[in-house]
Design an enzyme around this catalytic site. Sequence first.
Site, PDB file in Angstrom:
ATOM      1  N   HIS A   1       1.364   2.003  10.312  1.00 60.81           N
ATOM      2  CA  HIS A   1       2.079   1.603   9.098  1.00 60.81           C
ATOM      3  C   HIS A   1       3.488   2.187   9.025  1.00 60.81           C
ATOM      4  CE1 HIS A   1      -1.366  -0.405   7.491  1.00 60.81           C
ATOM      5  NE2 HIS A   1      -2.099   0.687   7.453  1.00 60.81           N
TER       6      HIS A   1
ATOM      7  N   GLU B   1     -12.586   4.289   7.466  1.00 65.30           N
ATOM      8  CA  GLU B   1     -11.861   3.772   6.306  1.00 65.30           C
ATOM      9  C   GLU B   1     -12.370   2.401   5.864  1.00 65.30           C
ATOM     10  OE1 GLU B   1      -7.734   3.393   7.419  1.00 65.30           O
ATOM     11  OE2 GLU B   1      -8.235   2.822   9.467  1.00 65.30           O
TER      12      GLU B   1
ATOM     13  N   ASP C   1      -7.717   3.079   2.170  1.00 62.85           N
ATOM     14  CA  ASP C   1      -8.515   1.922   2.568  1.00 62.85           C
ATOM     15  C   ASP C   1      -9.985   2.109   2.228  1.00 62.85           C
ATOM     16  OD1 ASP C   1      -6.675   0.035   3.575  1.00 62.85           O
ATOM     17  OD2 ASP C   1      -6.457   1.182   5.418  1.00 62.85           O
TER      18      ASP C   1
END
Length: 249
Positions: free
Chosen positions: A43, A143, A169
């Site tokens: 990310h 996650e 998440d």
Amino acid sequence: MRFAQRLRERERLAGFWQVTANPIATERLAGLGYDYLCLDLQHGLIDYAGYLACAVAADAGGSVMVARVATNDLTHIGRALDAGAQGVIVPLVDSAEEAAAAVHACRYAPIGGRSFGPFRSGLRIGPDPREADEAIACIVMIETLGGLEAIEEICRTPGLDGVYVGPADLALALGAPRPGAEVEGFTEALDRITAAAKAAGLACGIQCHSGSEAATRLASGFTFASVASDLTLLEEAARAALRACGAES
């Protein structure tokens, strides 16, 4: 003692999370005393050239570098390790089979499938494949609901060194309307993950918003924790300064 060995011995470790390709900042962060810096290639806003520059800067600052790779495959994991990462955090692992694939990508043949080409990593870890296998930490992220339900089997994966909770998440997977919102079952999920890791003798880490949160997590069964990120802390510090000036709108 190498990072991977400290991780395997379940030492309490505190790391810092970096999402920008800023080698000058990396070098300064590397000298602060964190046990590792993690560069986020999933990310984060870091391309390979930026990642390589930050890897050099982390070495210059005297820090261990870890990479959160973009995906669970030989190419992404191999390139991250070849640039000098002493460990990888692999996202979105749903099963023991996927955890085994991550381990396979971190080890040279005949144990695994990592291709040999340590043009940079060999300068720090050494070119010997068996030495490199021992020096690299393979960590998978828990996650998703799949990962949570399979946590005990994942933790029994041969060659795996640790699991790492992605709380945003995981909370969304459990039904939270947004990351950070309270959701039923979240605390129980964390307890299940830490218990499974402890039973298997694995390190267990988690992403944290602050140092105080990291301290709480480390006291509650986690063995390592990553703090915030360079971008979020920059924004928080700038906002606080603006507020102190009396100029915040």
